[in-house]
Each structure stands twice: as C-alpha cells, then as structure tokens.
Motif scaffolding. Structure first.
Motif, PDB file in Angstrom:
ATOM      1  N   LEU A  45      -7.361  -8.814   1.611  1.00  0.00           N
ATOM      2  CA  LEU A  45      -7.259  -7.766   0.592  1.00  0.00           C
ATOM      3  C   LEU A  45      -6.951  -6.415   1.216  1.00  0.00           C
ATOM      4  O   LEU A  45      -6.043  -5.699   0.771  1.00  0.00           O
ATOM      5  N   ILE A  46      -7.681  -6.067   2.267  1.00  0.00           N
ATOM      6  CA  ILE A  46      -7.506  -4.765   2.918  1.00  0.00           C
ATOM      7  C   ILE A  46      -6.110  -4.636   3.519  1.00  0.00           C
ATOM      8  O   ILE A  46      -5.413  -3.636   3.306  1.00  0.00           O
ATOM      9  N   PHE A  47      -5.688  -5.653   4.265  1.00  0.00           N
ATOM     10  CA  PHE A  47      -4.374  -5.593   4.918  1.00  0.00           C
ATOM     11  C   PHE A  47      -3.243  -5.561   3.887  1.00  0.00           C
ATOM     12  O   PHE A  47      -2.261  -4.833   4.054  1.00  0.00           O
ATOM     13  N   THR A  48      -3.380  -6.368   2.837  1.00  0.00           N
ATOM     14  CA  THR A  48      -2.317  -6.423   1.831  1.00  0.00           C
ATOM     15  C   THR A  48      -2.179  -5.100   1.094  1.00  0.00           C
ATOM     16  O   THR A  48      -1.062  -4.609   0.881  1.00  0.00           O
ATOM     17  N   VAL A  49      -3.296  -4.533   0.688  1.00  0.00           N
ATOM     18  CA  VAL A  49      -3.262  -3.231   0.004  1.00  0.00           C
ATOM     19  C   VAL A  49      -2.642  -2.169   0.909  1.00  0.00           C
ATOM     20  O   VAL A  49      -1.823  -1.348   0.469  1.00  0.00           O
ATOM     21  N   ALA A 103     -13.365 -15.403  -2.825  1.00  0.00           N
ATOM     22  CA  ALA A 103     -11.968 -15.720  -2.533  1.00  0.00           C
ATOM     23  C   ALA A 103     -11.119 -15.703  -3.798  1.00  0.00           C
ATOM     24  O   ALA A 103     -10.005 -15.163  -3.804  1.00  0.00           O
ATOM     25  N   SER A 104     -11.642 -16.282  -4.885  1.00  0.00           N
ATOM     26  CA  SER A 104     -10.884 -16.324  -6.129  1.00  0.00           C
ATOM     27  C   SER A 104     -10.717 -14.937  -6.736  1.00  0.00           C
ATOM     28  O   SER A 104      -9.644 -14.599  -7.256  1.00  0.00           O
ATOM     29  N   PHE A 105     -11.762 -14.140  -6.678  1.00  0.00           N
ATOM     30  CA  PHE A 105     -11.685 -12.783  -7.230  1.00  0.00           C
ATOM     31  C   PHE A 105     -10.671 -11.949  -6.455  1.00  0.00           C
ATOM     32  O   PHE A 105      -9.843 -11.241  -7.053  1.00  0.00           O
ATOM     33  N   ILE A 106     -10.721 -12.042  -5.135  1.00  0.00           N
ATOM     34  CA  ILE A 106      -9.766 -11.296  -4.309  1.00  0.00           C
ATOM     35  C   ILE A 106      -8.351 -11.817  -4.527  1.00  0.00           C
ATOM     36  O   ILE A 106      -7.397 -11.034  -4.596  1.00  0.00           O
ATOM     37  N   HIS A 107      -8.219 -13.141  -4.651  1.00  0.00           N
ATOM     38  CA  HIS A 107      -6.907 -13.727  -4.931  1.00  0.00           C
ATOM     39  C   HIS A 107      -6.356 -13.190  -6.250  1.00  0.00           C
ATOM     40  O   HIS A 107      -5.172 -12.832  -6.348  1.00  0.00           O
ATOM     41  N   LEU A 108      -7.225 -13.096  -7.258  1.00  0.00           N
ATOM     42  CA  LEU A 108      -6.813 -12.559  -8.551  1.00  0.00           C
ATOM     43  C   LEU A 108      -6.424 -11.093  -8.437  1.00  0.00           C
ATOM     44  O   LEU A 108      -5.385 -10.665  -8.971  1.00  0.00           O
ATOM     45  N   MET A 109      -7.240 -10.303  -7.739  1.00  0.00           N
ATOM     46  CA  MET A 109      -6.946  -8.880  -7.573  1.00  0.00           C
ATOM     47  C   MET A 109      -5.619  -8.666  -6.842  1.00  0.00           C
ATOM     48  O   MET A 109      -4.835  -7.777  -7.194  1.00  0.00           O
ATOM     49  N   LEU A 110      -5.377  -9.504  -5.835  1.00  0.00           N
ATOM     50  CA  LEU A 110      -4.126  -9.394  -5.085  1.00  0.00           C
ATOM     51  C   LEU A 110      -2.931  -9.711  -5.975  1.00  0.00           C
ATOM     52  O   LEU A 110      -1.907  -9.004  -5.942  1.00  0.00           O
ATOM     53  N   ARG A 111      -3.026 -10.781  -6.772  1.00  0.00           N
ATOM     54  CA  ARG A 111      -1.919 -11.147  -7.641  1.00  0.00           C
ATOM     55  C   ARG A 111      -1.668 -10.075  -8.698  1.00  0.00           C
ATOM     56  O   ARG A 111      -0.523  -9.799  -9.057  1.00  0.00           O
ATOM     57  N   ILE A 112      -2.742  -9.475  -9.200  1.00  0.00           N
ATOM     58  CA  ILE A 112      -2.579  -8.386 -10.170  1.00  0.00           C
ATOM     59  C   ILE A 112      -1.855  -7.205  -9.527  1.00  0.00           C
ATOM     60  O   ILE A 112      -0.899  -6.649 -10.087  1.00  0.00           O
ATOM     61  N   MET A 113      -2.322  -6.827  -8.323  1.00  0.00           N
ATOM     62  CA  MET A 113      -1.699  -5.710  -7.625  1.00  0.00           C
ATOM     63  C   MET A 113      -0.244  -6.007  -7.291  1.00  0.00           C
ATOM     64  O   MET A 113       0.647  -5.182  -7.510  1.00  0.00           O
ATOM     65  N   LEU A 114       0.001  -7.228  -6.782  1.00  0.00           N
ATOM     66  CA  LEU A 114       1.364  -7.588  -6.409  1.00  0.00           C
ATOM     67  C   LEU A 114       2.270  -7.654  -7.634  1.00  0.00           C
ATOM     68  O   LEU A 114       3.439  -7.268  -7.577  1.00  0.00           O
ATOM     69  N   GLY A 115       1.727  -8.166  -8.757  1.00  0.00           N
ATOM     70  CA  GLY A 115       2.520  -8.220  -9.969  1.00  0.00           C
ATOM     71  C   GLY A 115       2.957  -6.843 -10.426  1.00  0.00           C
ATOM     72  O   GLY A 115       4.091  -6.645 -10.882  1.00  0.00           O
ATOM     73  N   LYS A 116       2.064  -5.870 -10.279  1.00  0.00           N
ATOM     74  CA  LYS A 116       2.385  -4.507 -10.700  1.00  0.00           C
ATOM     75  C   LYS A 116       3.245  -3.773  -9.676  1.00  0.00           C
ATOM     76  O   LYS A 116       4.092  -2.955 -10.029  1.00  0.00           O
ATOM     77  N   GLU A 117       3.022  -4.067  -8.393  1.00  0.00           N
ATOM     78  CA  GLU A 117       3.730  -3.329  -7.336  1.00  0.00           C
ATOM     79  C   GLU A 117       5.133  -3.892  -7.078  1.00  0.00           C
ATOM     80  O   GLU A 117       6.076  -3.129  -6.859  1.00  0.00           O
ATOM     81  N   ILE A 118       5.266  -5.209  -7.085  1.00  0.00           N
ATOM     82  CA  ILE A 118       6.559  -5.798  -6.707  1.00  0.00           C
ATOM     83  C   ILE A 118       7.212  -6.578  -7.843  1.00  0.00           C
ATOM     84  O   ILE A 118       8.293  -7.139  -7.661  1.00  0.00           O
ATOM     85  N   GLY A 119       6.563  -6.639  -9.023  1.00  0.00           N
ATOM     86  CA  GLY A 119       7.189  -7.244 -10.186  1.00  0.00           C
ATOM     87  C   GLY A 119       7.202  -8.763 -10.169  1.00  0.00           C
ATOM     88  O   GLY A 119       6.812  -9.391  -9.177  1.00  0.00           O
ATOM     89  N   PRO A 120       7.674  -9.383 -11.278  1.00  0.00           N
ATOM     90  CA  PRO A 120       7.707 -10.848 -11.363  1.00  0.00           C
ATOM     91  C   PRO A 120       8.524 -11.502 -10.255  1.00  0.00           C
ATOM     92  O   PRO A 120       8.148 -12.544  -9.725  1.00  0.00           O
ATOM     93  N   SER A 121       9.661 -10.900  -9.896  1.00  0.00           N
ATOM     94  CA  SER A 121      10.520 -11.494  -8.867  1.00  0.00           C
ATOM     95  C   SER A 121       9.824 -11.500  -7.507  1.00  0.00           C
ATOM     96  O   SER A 121       9.806 -12.514  -6.805  1.00  0.00           O
ATOM     97  N   GLY A 122       9.252 -10.358  -7.135  1.00  0.00           N
ATOM     98  CA  GLY A 122       8.539 -10.280  -5.858  1.00  0.00           C
ATOM     99  C   GLY A 122       7.340 -11.203  -5.828  1.00  0.00           C
ATOM    100  O   GLY A 122       7.068 -11.867  -4.811  1.00  0.00           O
ATOM    101  N   LEU A 123       6.614 -11.277  -6.949  1.00  0.00           N
ATOM    102  CA  LEU A 123       5.464 -12.171  -7.035  1.00  0.00           C
ATOM    103  C   LEU A 123       5.909 -13.621  -6.912  1.00  0.00           C
ATOM    104  O   LEU A 123       5.218 -14.446  -6.308  1.00  0.00           O
ATOM    105  N   GLY A 124       7.086 -13.925  -7.466  1.00  0.00           N
ATOM    106  CA  GLY A 124       7.612 -15.284  -7.365  1.00  0.00           C
ATOM    107  C   GLY A 124       7.925 -15.670  -5.935  1.00  0.00           C
ATOM    108  O   GLY A 124       7.596 -16.774  -5.493  1.00  0.00           O
ATOM    109  N   ILE A 125       8.565 -14.765  -5.176  1.00  0.00           N
ATOM    110  CA  ILE A 125       8.876 -15.042  -3.768  1.00  0.00           C
ATOM    111  C   ILE A 125       7.596 -15.217  -2.964  1.00  0.00           C
ATOM    112  O   ILE A 125       7.468 -16.139  -2.150  1.00  0.00           O
ATOM    113  N   TYR A 126       6.633 -14.341  -3.203  1.00  0.00           N
ATOM    114  CA  TYR A 126       5.339 -14.435  -2.514  1.00  0.00           C
ATOM    115  C   TYR A 126       4.668 -15.779  -2.823  1.00  0.00           C
ATOM    116  O   TYR A 126       4.101 -16.418  -1.933  1.00  0.00           O
TER     117      TYR A 126
END
Length: 430
Positions: free
Chosen positions: A157-161, A14-37
């Motif tokens: 992870l799958i759905f979010t990606v 769960a933690s690894f996937i959570h980390l991977m998701l935050r990394i992907m979201l940070g790169k895909e939607i930026g700090p602002s998008g990550l903040g809203i999420y």
C-alpha cells in the motif's frame, strides 16, 4: 479460536488494502490502466505457483502431521527453503524471457513487456516467502504468519501510493508497488523460522524428491485453479480490451468479499485436518467439515443480501459512475461464488489427506469446462458471458469436489479398519 482470529486479521488486512489499492488505481489510472494492472497481477499470481512449486503446501501438511518430531521438521524446513530458491529463480528467468511473447502475441499490448520483466524479478523471493508461510501454518504459529502477511500488505500500500499518487508513475508505479515489497519481505521472511534452519540438511535430496512429487500436483492444481478463476479476465483481455478488464476487475473486487471468511477458516482447517488424519481420527475430520460448511453458508447468505441491495450504490460511491458496467456481471458472479465460498472453507481437505492426484484431475476437468465456456460466451456476450461462464463453472467445481471430499474421508476409501488406530506414517502422496 486464536489461530482463526490471526488468520482472519491477516486476510481482512490484505483484502482491505487490496480493495483500497484498486479504488485508488481505478481513480488514478482509469479503467484501462486498472485493466493492464489486473492482467499483470494475474500473471504474477500464476507464476507464483510455479515459483514456489508447492513446497509451502507440502511443509504445512508434513509439519502438521509430524509436529512432535522437531529434528525431522528442521530437516524439511531447511530443505524446503533451498528448494524454493531454486524453483523461484527458474520461474523468474522463464517469465523474463517470455515477457515479449505474452505481451505482444496474446494481449496485443507492448506496454506490458517491461512490466512483466519487473514482475519476474520477485519470483525467487516470493518462493522463499511461500515456504516460510507454509512452515508457520504447519506449526500453527498463526501470529507470525499474520504479521508477515500484514507487513507485506501494508508495504504494498505504501509503495504503491508513493509511486502512483506522489510520483505519478501510472501503471509502472502500481507494478513496482507490489514487486519491491515482495522482494523485501522475501529477504527477511526466513527470520521468522530461523530456529528451524540448518546450514546443510542431511537429507535434502530425499526430502526435495518427496516434496517435488507432492508439489508437482499441488502446483499444477493451484495453477489450474488460478487459470480457472482468472480465465475470464484473461479472455476479456484477449477478446475485448483493457477497459473492459477494468470493469470486470471491479466486479471481482466486491465478489472477493464472499471468500474472505472462508479463506481465513481454511488456514486453520488445513493443518487441523492433516493432524487428525495423522492420528487416523476420521470422525473428527467429517465433523469438522460438516460444522464448518454449515456455518459458512449462513454467513455467505447474509453477505449476498447486502451485495444485491447495495451493490450498484457501493460501486458508484467507492469508484465512480464510470464503473457502473461492473454491476450486471457482479450479480451473476454472486451465484457461483456464493456456492463456491462454502467449499473454500475446507478446500484443502483432499490435499491434507494426501489426495493431490485426485485434486489435479478434478481441477483439469473444471478448468477445461471453464475455459470452453468463457471462450464461447465472451465472444458472444462480452462481460455478461464471462460472468455466466465463471459462475456455472464454480457451481460444477464445488459439487464435484464435495462429492470426492465425502468419498475420500470415509473409512472405506481410506482403508482404516479400526477408528482407534491413532498414528502411523503415511506417504505424502496417494
């Protein structure tokens, strides 16, 4: 050891996937998008506590304490599932109605309205899932416990990606990425405990009353605990902006590694303490607490060293240079979370021995302190102020809780005149 291994595998996944998701979201939607999420997900976590209404925690304690009485266990699990459906539905409707107020009046961000409405849909299902998880934990069936959690994490992870990366749905895709898997897993989760379910439990009303009393303090305590640990992000969203929340979220991502192993250990110590308490084996409880906390401290110190030396490099490599502002608050948060992590490994001890009212009182005081410090320091010092407030509050929380753990696991305060007394019924709440 097998139970710990399954618990650890579940949390690592769960933690690894959570980390991977935050990394992907940070790169895909930026700090602002990550903040809203992050804000949406924080509200989701808080609402989850009220949706389950502490039924999962009550099931863990009661099943562990009366593991040999199969008939009663079936009654309680069946009633617990029914109660979860009701409480989850009520919470879902509540958030759906308040989504407009939360988004516009508190966070000043109308784009969050529909996202919160989507989130509200999954509360009945997460409530059922929490009841099932609590049952499996009480039964010490950590293999199925882990399988269900791992399935949900991988599904998220799958759905979010798919939604964010493939369909380019931005923050909406990220929210749907955890809402849809939550609904699906909640629907199928009762399969894991199907052998313990009854169509109409005889004592449903009586059971739910007892669960409600226990759950009332559990849900308030857990909710206050979440507010206490997430108030920094919420206040940053209120006083600052979504981009700053995104920076702070990155610091929190790395900090969560400190509590990974203690969290896994807690999943095992919780039912063990309840079982020992049911047998009045207080010496085993104290021995378990001492050995667990001591070993966890050494593990945390090693992780601290890695974070201090390589923290900035890891942020730059895993995310981008854009997120470097996360490093200073990360160093400050290390202090509080390192001390708090040792307590996390036995953090449900007081609940396992029925002292939920004590936990509630402690949580109220600690959350109040944390909120006051965050309001004062964030308005003056921004992210550094948030980190200082949270770190100081965690140190105070740990010291206070450890004092009462020591106090209420003594024979004097438990009212046990003879350590040879091994088993008799005690109420869930004292």
């Amino acid at each position: 050891m097998k139970n710990f291994q399954w618990s650890l595998i579940s949390l690592i996944t769960a933690s690894f996937i959570h980390l991977m998701l935050r990394i992907m979201l940070g790169k895909e939607i930026g700090p602002s998008g990550l903040g809203i999420y992050t804000l949406i997900f924080t509200i989701y976590m808080l609402g989850m506590q009220f949706a389950g209404f502490g039924i999962g925690s009550a099931l863990t304690k009661y099943i562990a304490e009366y593991r040999d009485n199969l008939s009663e266990i079936k009654e309680f699990i069946s009633a617990g599932i029914l109660g979860s459906i009701v409480s989850g539905s009520v919470m879902g409707v509540f958030l759906y109605i308040l989504s407009n107020i939360i988004s516009t009046l508190f966070f000043h961000n109308p784009s969050m309205i529909n996202l919160l409405k989507f989130t509200a849909l999954c509360f009945p299902f997460i409530a059922v899932q929490k009841a099932v998880i609590g049952s499996l934990n009480g039964l010490m069936d950590m293999k199925r416990y882990a399988i269900m959690n791992i399935t949900q994490s991988i599904s998220i992870l799958i759905f979010t990606v798919f939604f964010v990366h493939s369909l380019d749905m931005n923050v909406r895709g990220a929210v749907l990425g955890f809402v849809i898997p939550t609904i699906l897993v909640g629907l199928v989760s009762p399969i894991f405990i199907r052998n313990y379910l009854k169509v109409t439990p005889k004592f449903a009303n009586k059971i739910l009353k007892e669960f409600s009393l226990f759950g009332f303090y559990v849900v308030l305590t857990n909710s206050i605990g979440i507010i206490s640990t997430e108030i920094d992000s919420l206040m940053i969203g209120y006083f600052m902006n979504a981009t700053d929340v995104g920076y702070y979220a990155v610091a929190i991502i790395f900090i969560q590694g400190l509590t990974l192993i203690p969290d896994a250990i807690q999943r095992v110590t919780t039912p063990l303490i309840a079982t020992f308490y049911g047998k009045r084996d207080i010496e085993s409880i104290r021995s378990l607490i001492k050995e667990t906390v001591t070993k966890v401290v050494f593990i945390i110190l090693f992780i601290d060293l890695i974070m201090i030396i390589f923290g900035k490099t890891l942020i730059r490599i895993i995310f981008t240079d854009e997120f470097i502002p996360a490093y200073p608050p990360l160093l400050i948060l290390l202090i509080g979370y390192s001390i708090y992590a040792a307590y996390v490994s036995i953090g449900t001890c007081l609940a396992s021995i029925g002292k939920v009212q004590i936990i509630f009182k402690i949580s109220v005081i600690c959350a109040g302190l944390n909120t006051i410090l965050n309001v004062i320091l964030i308005s003056k010092f921004g992210l550094i102020g948030a980190a200082c407030a949270t770190s100081a509050s965690l140190v105070f929380t740990t010291l206070t809780n450890m004092y009462f753990v020591n106090k209420y696991t003594s024979k004097k305060y438990l009212g046990i005149p003879d350590s040879n007394i091994k088993s008799y019924h005690t109420p869930l709440v004292k």
